[in-house]
Scaffold this active site. Structure first.
Site, PDB file in Angstrom:
ATOM      1  CE1 TYR A 142     118.370 -31.376  -1.129  1.00  0.00           C
ATOM      2  CE2 TYR A 142     118.580 -30.963   1.415  1.00  0.00           C
ATOM      3  CZ  TYR A 142     117.308 -30.990   0.065  1.00  0.00           C
ATOM      4  OH  TYR A 142     116.355 -31.597   0.257  1.00  0.00           O
ATOM      5  CE  LYS A 191     116.666 -44.011 -10.913  1.00  0.00           C
ATOM      6  NZ  LYS A 191     115.811 -44.298 -10.544  1.00  0.00           N
ATOM      7  CG  ASP A 223     112.943 -45.591  -8.652  1.00  0.00           C
ATOM      8  OD1 ASP A 223     113.427 -45.910  -8.220  1.00  0.00           O
ATOM      9  OD2 ASP A 223     113.042 -45.236  -9.922  1.00  0.00           O
ATOM     10  CG  ASP A 247     114.395 -32.671   2.438  1.00  0.00           C
ATOM     11  OD1 ASP A 247     113.113 -31.905   3.575  1.00  0.00           O
ATOM     12  OD2 ASP A 247     114.210 -31.577   2.173  1.00  0.00           O
ATOM     13  CG  ASP A 251     108.674 -33.513   3.825  1.00  0.00           C
ATOM     14  OD1 ASP A 251     109.432 -33.377   5.354  1.00  0.00           O
ATOM     15  OD2 ASP A 251     107.639 -32.618   3.548  1.00  0.00           O
TER      16      ASP A 251
HETATM   17  C1  IPM Z   1     113.772 -30.446   6.616  1.00  0.00           C
HETATM   18  C2  IPM Z   1     113.578 -28.511   6.008  1.00  0.00           C
HETATM   19  C3  IPM Z   1     114.791 -28.447   5.793  1.00  0.00           C
HETATM   20  C4  IPM Z   1     115.629 -29.539   5.001  1.00  0.00           C
HETATM   21  C5  IPM Z   1     114.903 -26.787   4.846  1.00  0.00           C
HETATM   22  C6  IPM Z   1     113.922 -26.035   5.241  1.00  0.00           C
HETATM   23  C7  IPM Z   1     116.034 -26.549   4.491  1.00  0.00           C
HETATM   24  O1  IPM Z   1     112.602 -29.163   4.062  1.00  0.00           O
HETATM   25  O2  IPM Z   1     114.838 -29.947   7.915  1.00  0.00           O
HETATM   26  O3  IPM Z   1     112.771 -31.262   6.390  1.00  0.00           O
HETATM   27  O4  IPM Z   1     115.277 -28.917   3.650  1.00  0.00           O
HETATM   28  O5  IPM Z   1     116.812 -29.738   5.732  1.00  0.00           O
HETATM   29 MN    MN Z   2     111.984 -31.144   4.629  1.00  0.00          MN
END
Ligand code: IPM
Ligand code: MN
Length: 356
Positions: A142, A191, A223, A247, A251
């Site tokens: 990133y 990985k 994975d 990231d 989620d």
């Molecule tokens: C998070 C978000 C951010 C990230 C984005 C919006 C840049 O998805 O905080 O997880 O990838 O860190």
């Molecule tokens: Mn995110």
């Protein structure tokens, strides 16, 4: 205690949920005799509209001068077609980087009251789960070099990942320290069968692990980790991984708790300041409707009290009030079962305030 808190509501539902967290913080200040001084600044799409840039210098300066930062969410369809350098997301990445927040703590646990909202089969979560994702936040792909160029097949784009030994060492220490306050188990996710950065990651994590003989460490390929999270989430305690893997996996972890509207996060660096934010985004589809779930932001405020201000009783109080509201069957739309009565963002906040 007196503390200066900078609020970065951002876009979409950001202002609603930060507003909820501020009401909770004000109640805590009153109850425990603290003084919280709030200052609100612009970042993200709203900052682009007002100043032409996603992260104005005044915002960074205000955050640097604060005792802590509470952020809502940034971004939305209105700004989606802007070039990378001036997108709202740049504000978030820029703030993390400017404040040196390399450690991102993302706890994901199953609230017994919400187990029916968990999409996993009940026998897979009968023992519950309570894990802490430790995501590296200021390095990796990133933040690597990126661009467009002419390649073998014509125009192409590239992003690069690099990790230094120092960056891996410090995030590994953050993970092992976190494990010492929990169940003494770290799963390091990489990985390493493909990526050189992962091989360095793995080597370094094991070197640091030697300093923590009381903590058990294991490696897992990303994975496989994605699979284990939905097969047996209860097997994880602390998970440590790179920026991009963290990231994505955080989620996934949020979904199995029932809703992404429940997950708080703390971004920490070398100082106690930190930035606290829900892990969900700006949810433009429900912005302004007063139906967002304020819990992730309220729990982020609790993390701020715990980590930035060392206010353990205050943080516990907030967490207990959230628990109580959920146990009493109160639900916002995202965590309600079909046909269940749902509260607005304001009503859920009121319910939590009543239980403080
Ligand atoms: C998070 C978000 C951010 C990230 C984005 C919006 C840049 O998805 O905080 O997880 O990838 O860190
Ligand atoms: Mn995110």
């Amino acid at each position: 205690m007196q503390k200066r808190i900078v609020l970065v509501p951002g876009d979409g539902i950001g202002p609603e949920i930060v507003g909820s967290a501020v009401r909770v913080l004000e109640k805590i200040a009153e109850k425990f005799h603290h003084e919280f001084l709030f200052e609100t600044v612009l970042a993200g799409g709203c900052a682009i509209d007002a100043t032409g840039e996603p992260l104005p210098k005044e915002t960074v300066d205000a955050c640097l001068a604060s005792d802590s930062v509470l952020l809502g969410a940034v971004g939305g369809p209105k700004w989606d077609t802007l070039p990378g350098a001036v997108r709202p997301e740049k504000a978030l990445l820029g703030l993390r980087s400017a404040l040196g927040l390399y450690t991102n703590l993302r706890p994901a646990k199953l609230y017994p009251a919400l187990k029916d909202a968990c999409p996993l089969r009940q026998d897979l979560i009968s023992g519950g789960f309570d894990l802490m994702m430790v995501r590296e936040l200021t390095g990796g792909i990133y933040f690597g070099e990126r661009g467009r160029r002419e390649g073998k097949y014509g125009p192409e784009a590239y992003d690069t990942e690099s990790y230094s030994v120092m960056e891996v060492e410090r995030i590994a220490r953050a993970a092992f320290d976190a494990a010492r306050k929990r169940r003494h188990r770290v799963t390091s996710i990489d990985k390493a069968n493909v990526l050189e950065t992962s091989r360095l990651w793995r080597e370094t994590v094991h070197r640091v692990a030697a300093e923590y003989p009381d903590v058990e460490v294991e490696d897992m390929l990303v994975d496989n980790a994605a699979m284990q999270l939905v097969r047996n989430p209860g097997r994880f305690d602390v998970v440590v991984t790179s920026n991009m893997f963290g990231d994505i996996l955080s989620d996934e972890a949020s979904q199995i708790t029932g809703s992404i509207g429940m997950l708080a996060s703390a971004s920490l660096g070398a100082t106690t300041r930190g930035m606290y934010e829900p892990i969900h985004g700006s949810a433009p589809d429900i912005a302004g409707k007063n139906i967002a779930n304020p819990i992730a932001t309220i729990l982020s405020a609790a993390m701020m009290l715990r980590y930035a201000f060392d206010m353990t009783a205050e943080a516990d109080d907030i967490e207990r009030a959230v628990d109580a509201a959920l146990s009493d069957g109160l639900r916002t739309a995202d965590i309600a079962a079909k046909g269940e009565n749902t509260l607005t963002c304001t009503e859920m906040t009121d319910a939590i305030l009543e239980r403080l």
